[in-house]
Write a protein that holds these residues in place. Structure first.
Motif, short mmCIF file in Angstrom:
data_model
loop_
_atom_site.label_atom_id
_atom_site.label_comp_id
_atom_site.label_asym_id
_atom_site.label_seq_id
_atom_site.Cartn_x
_atom_site.Cartn_y
_atom_site.Cartn_z
N PRO A 89 2.50 -1.68 6.68
CA PRO A 89 1.74 -2.78 5.65
C PRO A 89 0.80 -1.78 4.89
CG PRO A 89 0.84 -2.92 7.89
CD PRO A 89 2.06 -1.94 8.16
N THR A 90 0.60 -2.13 3.61
CA THR A 90 0.25 -1.29 2.72
C THR A 90 -0.64 -1.95 1.71
OG1 THR A 90 2.06 0.30 2.63
CG2 THR A 90 0.63 0.28 0.67
N GLN A 91 -1.88 -1.26 1.39
CA GLN A 91 -2.78 -1.88 0.23
C GLN A 91 -3.00 -0.79 -0.69
OE1 GLN A 91 -7.29 -1.79 0.45
NE2 GLN A 91 -6.96 -4.15 1.02
N LEU A 92 -2.69 -1.49 -2.02
CA LEU A 92 -3.12 -0.56 -3.14
C LEU A 92 -4.54 -0.83 -3.46
CD1 LEU A 92 -2.08 1.23 -5.51
CD2 LEU A 92 -1.99 -0.75 -6.70
N PHE A 93 -5.46 0.35 -3.31
CA PHE A 93 -6.82 0.06 -3.51
C PHE A 93 -7.15 0.90 -4.66
CE2 PHE A 93 -11.12 1.67 -2.90
CZ PHE A 93 -11.61 0.53 -2.47
N LEU A 94 -8.13 0.05 -5.55
CA LEU A 94 -8.96 0.25 -6.83
C LEU A 94 -10.38 0.71 -6.55
CD1 LEU A 94 -6.46 0.20 -8.65
CD2 LEU A 94 -6.35 -1.96 -7.33
N HIS A 95 -10.83 1.82 -6.82
CA HIS A 95 -12.01 2.16 -6.86
C HIS A 95 -13.13 1.53 -7.54
CE1 HIS A 95 -12.12 4.76 -10.20
NE2 HIS A 95 -10.80 5.44 -9.85
N GLY A 96 -14.47 1.58 -7.29
CA GLY A 96 -15.31 0.98 -8.28
C GLY A 96 -15.83 2.21 -9.29
N CYS A 113 -11.64 4.43 2.59
CA CYS A 113 -10.00 3.96 2.90
C CYS A 113 -9.55 4.82 4.13
CB CYS A 113 -9.39 5.03 1.52
SG CYS A 113 -9.71 4.08 0.08
N ALA A 114 -10.09 5.86 4.47
CA ALA A 114 -9.78 6.54 5.74
C ALA A 114 -10.09 5.51 6.87
CB ALA A 114 -10.12 7.83 5.99
N ARG A 115 -11.39 5.19 7.03
CA ARG A 115 -11.68 4.07 8.11
C ARG A 115 -11.13 2.96 8.06
NH1 ARG A 115 -15.71 5.30 11.35
NH2 ARG A 115 -16.51 7.35 11.23
N ARG A 116 -10.50 2.44 6.86
CA ARG A 116 -9.86 1.20 6.62
C ARG A 116 -8.60 1.38 7.37
NH1 ARG A 116 -10.40 -1.64 1.24
NH2 ARG A 116 -12.54 -2.30 2.35
N ALA A 117 -7.85 2.45 6.92
CA ALA A 117 -6.49 2.87 7.35
C ALA A 117 -6.50 2.80 8.97
CB ALA A 117 -6.11 4.14 6.80
N ARG A 118 -7.61 3.39 9.54
CA ARG A 118 -7.66 3.65 11.06
C ARG A 118 -7.96 2.36 11.56
NH1 ARG A 118 -12.41 6.64 14.05
NH2 ARG A 118 -13.37 4.77 13.60
N SER A 119 -8.83 1.60 11.19
CA SER A 119 -9.08 0.36 11.82
C SER A 119 -8.18 -0.76 11.66
CB SER A 119 -10.78 -0.09 11.34
OG SER A 119 -10.54 -0.47 10.15
N SER A 120 -7.57 -0.92 10.64
CA SER A 120 -6.52 -1.75 10.18
C SER A 120 -5.20 -1.69 10.44
CB SER A 120 -6.78 -2.40 9.01
OG SER A 120 -6.52 -1.41 8.10
N GLU A 121 -4.98 -0.35 10.71
CA GLU A 121 -3.60 0.17 10.76
C GLU A 121 -2.62 -0.18 9.49
OE1 GLU A 121 -1.76 -0.84 14.30
OE2 GLU A 121 -3.25 0.20 15.52
N LEU A 122 -3.38 -0.04 8.41
CA LEU A 122 -2.70 0.03 7.03
C LEU A 122 -2.68 1.26 6.47
CD1 LEU A 122 -5.01 -2.66 5.07
CD2 LEU A 122 -2.35 -2.91 5.54
N SER A 126 -4.79 4.78 -2.75
CA SER A 126 -6.11 4.92 -3.68
C SER A 126 -5.51 5.23 -4.91
CB SER A 126 -7.16 5.66 -3.10
OG SER A 126 -8.39 5.40 -4.01
N LEU A 127 -5.72 4.33 -5.92
CA LEU A 127 -4.98 4.76 -7.37
C LEU A 127 -5.88 5.28 -7.95
CD1 LEU A 127 -2.72 4.25 -9.34
CD2 LEU A 127 -3.32 2.08 -9.76
#
Length: 201
Positions: A89-96, A113-122, A126-127
């Motif tokens: 499962p993949t999330q395209l992420f847009l920074h502020g 982004c790294a912590r989100r990937a680890r905690s959610s297994e996504l 990051s674009l």
């Protein structure tokens, strides 16, 4: 009215104080949207991230890929969780960054982004989308739409589960993510499974 008049949490007051202290050493912050202003803003962001955020998750694999975009190749930083085999499962992420600042290279972006990937297994992608004033709105939205289109069209190449593809962002990035989701809806896809909007502006 000063921040102290708002009776903010002491940790928030410390953060605001450090913004003022660091900003005093970065005179180019007075030139937003310029190359020197962007470097200063990125430096301020990194200094604050070092002090106020947790380290990135070392077990997350971080690399970079390139996706075709409407104005040339799109640079993407990819974060894959420890169990990274196969399609994820993949999330395209847009920074502020207020539409004029921000980059995938910022320490805050890496840690988030790294912590989100680890905690959610996504898998988080990051674009590094185009910024104003060089590229006016909706350039960032167009970049996000193009990235989603490529991920949906060639999922195996990018380790993407096409049935679990979403978009997210924070601040200006959240607005770009929302705009991209509307464009994708109006164009008939690709369909998104989720949309995460953090403090959209």
């Amino acid at each position: 009215m000063s921040p102290r008049d708002l009776q903010l949490d002491p940790a928030v007051l410390r953060w605001l104080k450090r913004i003022d202290e660091h900003s005093a050493t970065l005179p180019d912050l007075r030139h937003p949207g310029t190359p020197s202003g962007r470097l200063a803003a990125a430096r301020l962001s990194d200094l604050l991230a070092l002090e106020f955020t947790a380290d990135e998750a070392p077990e997350v694999r971080i690399d970079e890929i390139s996706l075709p975009g409407p104005a040339g190749p799109l640079r993407v930083r990819r974060y894959r969780p420890p169990a990274d085999a196969g399609a994820l499962p993949t999330q395209l992420f847009l920074h502020g960054g207020g539409f004029i600042h921000g980059t995938v290279d910022e320490l805050l972006n890496d840690r988030l982004c790294a912590r989100r990937a680890r905690s959610s297994e996504l898998q988080v992608l990051s674009l590094d989308y185009r910024l104003a004033p060089e590229d006016r709105f909706p350039a960032g939205v167009e970049d996000a739409v193009a990235a989603i289109g490529e991920l949906a069209a060639n999922p195996a190449q990018h380790g993407v589960d096409p049935e679990r593809l979403g978009i997210g962002g924070n601040s200006a990035g959240a607005s770009i993510a929302a705009g991209a989701a509307i464009v994708l809806r109006d164009r008939g896809g690709p369909a998104l499974r989720h949309q995460l909007l953090e403090v959209p502006r």
